[in-house]
Design a protein around this motif. Structure first.
Motif, PDB file in Angstrom:
ATOM      1  N   VAL B 376      36.734   8.994  50.022  1.00  0.00           N
ATOM      2  CA  VAL B 376      37.642   8.450  51.034  1.00  0.00           C
ATOM      3  C   VAL B 376      37.661   9.420  52.208  1.00  0.00           C
ATOM      4  CG1 VAL B 376      39.692   9.537  50.006  1.00  0.00           C
ATOM      5  CG2 VAL B 376      39.964   7.537  51.481  1.00  0.00           C
ATOM      6  N   GLY B 377      37.775   8.863  53.398  1.00  0.00           N
ATOM      7  CA  GLY B 377      37.862   9.715  54.585  1.00  0.00           C
ATOM      8  C   GLY B 377      36.539  10.332  54.948  1.00  0.00           C
ATOM      9  N   LEU B 378      36.590  11.522  55.539  1.00  0.00           N
ATOM     10  CA  LEU B 378      35.401  12.142  56.104  1.00  0.00           C
ATOM     11  C   LEU B 378      34.700  13.042  55.092  1.00  0.00           C
ATOM     12  CD1 LEU B 378      36.793  13.229  59.616  1.00  0.00           C
ATOM     13  CD2 LEU B 378      35.796  11.036  58.932  1.00  0.00           C
ATOM     14  N   SER B 379      33.383  13.010  55.118  1.00  0.00           N
ATOM     15  CA  SER B 379      32.614  14.029  54.402  1.00  0.00           C
ATOM     16  C   SER B 379      32.693  15.319  55.206  1.00  0.00           C
ATOM     17  CB  SER B 379      31.165  13.585  54.248  1.00  0.00           C
ATOM     18  OG  SER B 379      30.549  13.541  55.519  1.00  0.00           O
ATOM     19  N   LEU B 380      32.270  16.416  54.608  1.00  0.00           N
ATOM     20  CA  LEU B 380      32.261  17.697  55.320  1.00  0.00           C
ATOM     21  C   LEU B 380      31.459  17.581  56.608  1.00  0.00           C
ATOM     22  CD1 LEU B 380      32.753  20.728  55.601  1.00  0.00           C
ATOM     23  CD2 LEU B 380      30.778  21.107  54.102  1.00  0.00           C
ATOM     24  N   ALA B 381      30.271  16.986  56.506  1.00  0.00           N
ATOM     25  CA  ALA B 381      29.410  16.876  57.690  1.00  0.00           C
ATOM     26  C   ALA B 381      30.093  16.043  58.772  1.00  0.00           C
ATOM     27  CB  ALA B 381      28.069  16.259  57.301  1.00  0.00           C
ATOM     28  N   GLU B 382      30.717  14.941  58.369  1.00  0.00           N
ATOM     29  CA  GLU B 382      31.398  14.087  59.350  1.00  0.00           C
ATOM     30  C   GLU B 382      32.574  14.813  60.002  1.00  0.00           C
ATOM     31  OE1 GLU B 382      30.575   9.662  57.362  1.00  0.00           O
ATOM     32  OE2 GLU B 382      32.299  10.855  56.726  1.00  0.00           O
ATOM     33  N   ALA B 383      33.322  15.553  59.186  1.00  0.00           N
ATOM     34  CA  ALA B 383      34.487  16.269  59.716  1.00  0.00           C
ATOM     35  C   ALA B 383      34.052  17.334  60.708  1.00  0.00           C
ATOM     36  CB  ALA B 383      35.288  16.885  58.567  1.00  0.00           C
TER      37      ALA B 383
END
Lengths: 478, 478
Positions: B376-383
């Protein structure tokens, strides 16, 4: 008996090395404090050897089989009985064969000094440990003594009970053989979990329940659904009855339980799952002005009332007799001891870092039966009794797409109790197969005090059982 | 071709009667608006017949068998293959044998008028429906038209592909027989789920993945763990390869897939799970100044950019191609249409009642493979890419007591991505057996923006897999 010449001084002395004592020691260590831990039995405590670990090791195969039986294409393969020997052997591995080397090494690894023996207070901040060989160690605590001795099973004082050698939770979780017939006295969590295990392993189980139903501390439908499934699985559940006497035939023969309705039940073993008492009767409480054998009343930092140095965490404080809740208290206790020792301010506000607020508002529990029963926070009855203006919202879990996909013929139910004044949840209950891990979503909602309006944005993934959250919200909106 | 003499007027016209269109209609009804719903195929949409429902009906037995095999006392009973005929028959029941009477009755029951046929915009607030028999119905929408036509599988334009009759997600979820050999092109969710199903039902599966691994939109360990398990289960996963041509032997013979590395793979069927396109190509978008075949860009109320009457909810707006997220958008769309029709103010603030904020911040997804993968939400890379100052906290799920109790030899991993400025979670990923229902706890934490300090009070019940939450928090604190 020999005496150490001088008391050994520590910052903190912890009595009891179950999960609770271990966590107090760990947090005290994190605060830079020296710690002694006293244990008279096995390091790891009741949970590791005679409660959570063995019971769940015994229950998991039962639940997994029940789940597999409800799945198309697989059900035909799992109609036979469980391999009891394999299940018991697995349980033995999970209790490390009742040896505590691993846990002792962990405790040693965090720098705590272990004292094996019986610890007793001998005055404020004074603890004497009597080792199995009679040696005594005198310990002093500069900052705090933490009592984490837990609880023990209570067996009622019925005629004949001593000679009957009844099981308590300890024997029920550690038995090496499946009894042919087992009577379970008590319909609480221990009673239903152990009835589930031994029934599935082949015992003919009779439950004797004083009240109207099982799991009396949960929403009524929890006990109803568990009773229905246990009965279908072959258990005989008798409610509204009490045992009045117990009689064991000579030479290890069968045991007979007499009932207050004039009937009697014969079995090979009888388990009394009828309550717990604090392990404080031989703790030297009288030397610090407290009552031996009493539960220890604490504030939200787990400081015992009327003292500024004695803490009690876990079962012994009677706030919530659950391992995870005791560990939670232990973290807060250890941090509070550390902060006070360092002269730092404490955050004891509601939900503060040094307040075990969840004990009042968000205690979770999963009963690992088939179906599973899980709850957090207040039941409807508890919320009403506490004076909240509430509404209970119910939903049939069988009507959730993810439930039917999880198990054919799914039966289950969900309830959330909404605080109508604050529009937050006070409690949530799920009963059904596969809901054990779902409970933590409810714990998040209750402990996080997420407003109902925000819960709408916590979208459950389709098609999981979690979608019941959407159905509960839709039902609430009406 | 006949024309209805006069257009029929509704408050709202919904094009597409999948779960998204159904929910828009339901919310519009709740606001007192009259509604027409247009559907060219089956009421219930892709999800009910060719996606969520059949795929999960096929996957559940696979996962249940994998789980049962890891349980002592039971594993011996479930070594044989799945009963494929029983699994396929169950899937057929869950798709109502591709008949929509039940869903049509539901839609009728909420008072929506159903128009069967192909709906096209013919101008602002104008929709013409061409029925299968050529009859045309002209509809006008007083307040809004909602496009909920979803998406379709995209098959790449490779040489020979038309004659090869490849599977898309539709054939993969509705096939009546198990192919001897199946090539799966694509390593996303559809690819891994269908590889899992058909491999377990007896097909020899080869996966062809263009990128480095499976499940590229999740944390890297998700694809790694799923690939490891699929490989152990007998699938052949080839990464870094692309199909360049497809050739079907005459007379329904085998299909050969040519690869860009010079190799080729022969199989009985080939599934292309390589992407989705919006079903907007024959929707009359050109009559209202929009580009046919394009995804429809919307604001947080799902209003299409540049219009004040055209809404797009579900896959077609390209925000999150998931049934549950489309339903979420549909509820907000229907409520926004209702509020605007009644002249009421909208709450379009972040997390407001009329803002699909979760689309940006808290989209959950469970991949029903063995192991399950959920995020759910952002992956590390996305964040990191979004410019947040974050820390990823990882924990080995095998080290949680509840995991080992759930399955012998448990393998899994958890990650939470903490926003270091706000001390809330931006994303959470779990991979492992039995974590599907655990995801919603993470969705609560992310959508509820529960501060890390409060998460400490959300106590996981012992010994569940949920206890990973405690371990993640402990790891974060260091």
């Amino acid at each position: 008996m020999t005496h150490a010449a001088e008391p050994v001084a520590y910052d903190v002395v912890v009595i009891g090395a179950g999960p609770v004592g271990e966590n107090v020691a760990d947090r005290a260590r994190a605060a830079g404090l020296t710690t002694a831990v006293v244990e008279s039995e096995l390091i790891g405590g009741e949970c590791s050897y005679w409660a959570c670990m063995p019971s769940k090791a015994l229950l998991r195969p039962v639940v997994a089989r029940a789940d597999a039986r409800r799945v198309p294409g697989l059900s035909g393969a799992v109609q036979g009985p469980l391999d009891a020997a394999a299940v018991l052997a697995h349980r033995d591995e999970y209790t490390s064969h009742w040896k505590d080397d691993g846990q002792a090494a962990w405790l040693d690894g965090i720098g705590a000094d272990i004292f094996r023996g019986h610890g007793r207070l001998t005055g404020p901040k004074q603890v004497t440990v009597t080792a199995p060989d009679g040696t005594e160690h005198r310990l002093t605590a500069r900052h705090a003594v933490a009592v984490c001795t837990g609880s023990r099973a209570v067996v009622p004082g019925l005629p004949g009970i001593e000679d009957a050698r009844p099981w308590t939770s300890r024997e029920a979780t550690s038995a090496k053989e499946v009894p042919g017939r087992l009577v379970v006295v008590g319909g609480g969590v221990v009673g239903v979990e152990m009835a589930t295990v031994w029934n599935a392993l082949g015992a003919k189980v009779t439950m004797l329940v004083r009240g109207e139903g099982l799991l009396p501390r949960m929403e009524p439908f929890a006990g109803e659904l568990v009773a229905e499934a246990l009965t279908e699985a072959g258990a005989d559940i008798r409610t509204g009855v009490s045992a009045t006497a117990v009689r064991r035939a000579g030479g290890g023969g069968p045991v007979t339980v007499e009932l207050d309705n004039g009937e009697s039940v014969e079995a090979d073993e009888v388990l009394f799952a009828t309550g717990r008492a604090p392990r404080t009767d031989d703790l030297g409480l009288e030397t610090v002005g407290l009552e031996p054998g009493s539960w220890l009343t604490v504030d939200d930092t787990c400081l015992v009332e009327g003292t500024d140095w004695l803490y009690a965490a876990g079962d012994v404080n009677h706030r919530a007799l659950l391992t995870h809740q005791g560990k939670y208290q232990a973290r807060i206790t250890g941090d509070a001891i550390g902060a006070r020792a360092q002269g730092k301010p404490l955050d004891t506000a509601r939900w503060g870092a040094h307040a075990a607020t969840a004990d009042h508002a968000a205690v979770p529990q999963v009963v690992f039966t088939d179906p599973e029963a899980a709850s957090v926070g207040l039941s409807l009855a508890e919320a009403e009794q506490a004076g909240h203006r509430v509404r209970a919202v119910d939903y049939d879990l069988a009507s959730v797409a993810g439930s039917g996909l999880y198990a054919d013929g799914y039966k289950g139910r969900a309830r959330m109790v909404v605080d109508l004044d604050r529009e937050v949840l006070l409690g949530v209950t799920f009963v059904g197969p596969g809901i054990g891990e779902l409970l933590h979503s409810a714990t998040m909602a209750v402990a996080g005090e997420i407003p109902v309006a925000r819960l709408w944005h916590a979208v459950p993934s389709y098609p999981t059982i979690s979608e019941v959250w959407l159905r509960l919200l839709e039902t609430y909106r009406g």
